[in-house]
Design a protein around this motif. Sequence first.
Motif, PDB file in Angstrom:
ATOM      1  N   PHE A  56       0.840  -1.206   0.000  1.00 19.27           N
ATOM      2  CA  PHE A  56       0.000   0.000   0.000  1.00 19.27           C
ATOM      3  C   PHE A  56       0.875   1.257   0.000  1.00 19.27           C
ATOM      4  CE2 PHE A  56      -2.568  -3.279   2.197  1.00 19.27           C
ATOM      5  CZ  PHE A  56      -3.620  -3.343   1.289  1.00 19.27           C
ATOM      6  N   ASP A  57       0.279   2.371  -0.485  1.00 16.15           N
ATOM      7  CA  ASP A  57       1.076   3.607  -0.549  1.00 16.15           C
ATOM      8  C   ASP A  57       1.058   4.401   0.754  1.00 16.15           C
ATOM      9  OD1 ASP A  57      -1.429   4.848  -0.583  1.00 16.15           O
ATOM     10  OD2 ASP A  57      -1.377   5.230  -2.745  1.00 16.15           O
ATOM     11  N   ASN A  97      -0.825  -0.071  -3.963  1.00 18.56           N
ATOM     12  CA  ASN A  97      -0.098   0.862  -4.833  1.00 18.56           C
ATOM     13  C   ASN A  97       1.338   0.939  -4.312  1.00 18.56           C
ATOM     14  OD1 ASN A  97       0.513   2.823  -6.733  1.00 18.56           O
ATOM     15  ND2 ASN A  97      -0.109   4.503  -5.376  1.00 18.56           N
ATOM     16  N   PRO A  98       2.154  -0.080  -4.659  1.00 20.50           N
ATOM     17  CA  PRO A  98       3.495  -0.178  -4.075  1.00 20.50           C
ATOM     18  C   PRO A  98       4.408   0.969  -4.508  1.00 20.50           C
ATOM     19  CG  PRO A  98       3.162  -1.859  -5.774  1.00 20.50           C
ATOM     20  CD  PRO A  98       1.841  -1.188  -5.579  1.00 20.50           C
ATOM     21  N   ALA A 113       8.456  -3.482  -2.474  1.00 22.47           N
ATOM     22  CA  ALA A 113       6.998  -3.514  -2.387  1.00 22.47           C
ATOM     23  C   ALA A 113       6.383  -4.044  -3.684  1.00 22.47           C
ATOM     24  CB  ALA A 113       6.480  -2.121  -2.068  1.00 22.47           C
ATOM     25  N   ARG A 114       6.952  -3.595  -4.817  1.00 22.60           N
ATOM     26  CA  ARG A 114       6.433  -4.065  -6.118  1.00 22.60           C
ATOM     27  C   ARG A 114       6.682  -5.557  -6.288  1.00 22.60           C
ATOM     28  NH1 ARG A 114       7.636   0.824  -7.998  1.00 22.60           N
ATOM     29  NH2 ARG A 114       9.797   0.303  -8.454  1.00 22.60           N
ATOM     30  N   ALA A 163      17.054   4.914   0.511  1.00 21.52           N
ATOM     31  CA  ALA A 163      16.951   4.582  -0.916  1.00 21.52           C
ATOM     32  C   ALA A 163      15.508   4.260  -1.313  1.00 21.52           C
ATOM     33  CB  ALA A 163      17.866   3.409  -1.229  1.00 21.52           C
ATOM     34  N   ALA A 164      14.833   3.457  -0.494  1.00 21.58           N
ATOM     35  CA  ALA A 164      13.469   3.025  -0.842  1.00 21.58           C
ATOM     36  C   ALA A 164      12.437   3.952  -0.193  1.00 21.58           C
ATOM     37  CB  ALA A 164      13.245   1.593  -0.366  1.00 21.58           C
ATOM     38  N   LYS A 165      11.444   4.334  -0.973  1.00 23.97           N
ATOM     39  CA  LYS A 165      10.367   5.166  -0.448  1.00 23.97           C
ATOM     40  C   LYS A 165       9.469   4.331   0.474  1.00 23.97           C
ATOM     41  CE  LYS A 165       7.280   8.680  -2.200  1.00 23.97           C
ATOM     42  NZ  LYS A 165       6.316   9.014  -3.210  1.00 23.97           N
TER      43      LYS A 165
END
Length: 294
Positions: free
Chosen positions: A118-119, A132-133, A138-139, A261-263
């Motif tokens: 999820f976002d 919504n990765p 996440a994707r 690095a990763a959101k």
Amino acid sequence: MRILITGSNGLLGQKVVDLCLSKGLPFLATSSGENRYSKCPDSQYQTLDITDEANIKVVFDQYLPTHIIHTAAMTNVDACEAQPEACDLVNRQAVYMLAKASLAIGAHFQLLSTDFVFDGEAGPYKETDQPNPLSVYARSKYEAEQLLQEVDGLNYSIVRTIIVYGQGEQLSRSNLILWAKEALQEGKPLNIVDDQFRAPTWADDLAWACVRICEMEQTGIFHISGPETISIYDIVLRVAAYYQLPTDQITRLKSNTLNQAAKRPPRTGFILDKAMRTLNYKPHTLEETFALLN
Ligand SMILES: NC(=O)c1ccc[n+]([C@@H]2O[C@H](COP(=O)([O-])OP(=O)(O)OC[C@H]3O[C@@H](n4cnc5c(N)ncnc54)[C@H](OP(=O)(O)O)[C@@H]3O)[C@@H](O)[C@H]2O)c1
């Protein structure tokens, strides 16, 4: 029932091993490399690289599990961002191979997934909310979830969870609560964000839910987390308060100052109604679990 556990050297894997031992459930523990969990008998352990399709087939055909609890993954989200191909191989392609192998022997396949699908704009989330990765990790997890639907006839469950914590042996990485407790005890400086909200999950509760889903022959998606969604900063304050440790070394930060690095999604958390109703899932509070940590 014959359970095959992947990632048995990891935190959740070790807790699933504990539970199978205490319930007397037949199991085979597998992970990359040697058995690193002293409570797991070597006679019930086999090395399995989940990215090696031939290795999967040999192990599955020999053991003939009825259920696969797939905990193994590339779990460091920033490492996934830096190595997207490795992440894709371990977190997505391996799931497809394991799912096909499960179908071939008629076994239930259970995938561990994440709140990061999820976002984080509208947490807490229920199982039917739209993912919504935001990151490579996440994707990879969301695409793995979707792949399961493409394996025609596969009997599967998806267990999404959030910040898993607890004590394990020789883990390749620590977890938030243990790390915070140790850093506070040693008086080390801690930089902690107050704008990311999560529901930390006691690894033993998660293992219980994973096995319970298998025992009840449940399928589909389950959200499994701790009972309370709070900021990472407040989680660390709760650790400090429980163990009566000083908080003057904690610096409160916003995520955008960290340069990760990763959101990360700002606010996740899960609505646990389905798990509570269907599984009788009753997660422990933070303080109940702190009492059980050494
Ligand atoms: N931890 C969290 O906060 C969190 C949050 C949401 C979702 N999840 C999901 O929950 C699951 C369990 O998490 P965890 O915290 O128990 O993870 P973990 O402690 O990092 O354990 C993962 C295990 O997977 C093994 N592994 C990695 N690549 C492998 C390969 N190619 N073949 C075989 N084994 C391999 C690792 O082996 P080595 O130890 O040898 O590297 C490790 O023991 C994961 O699927 C994760 O994505 C975790």
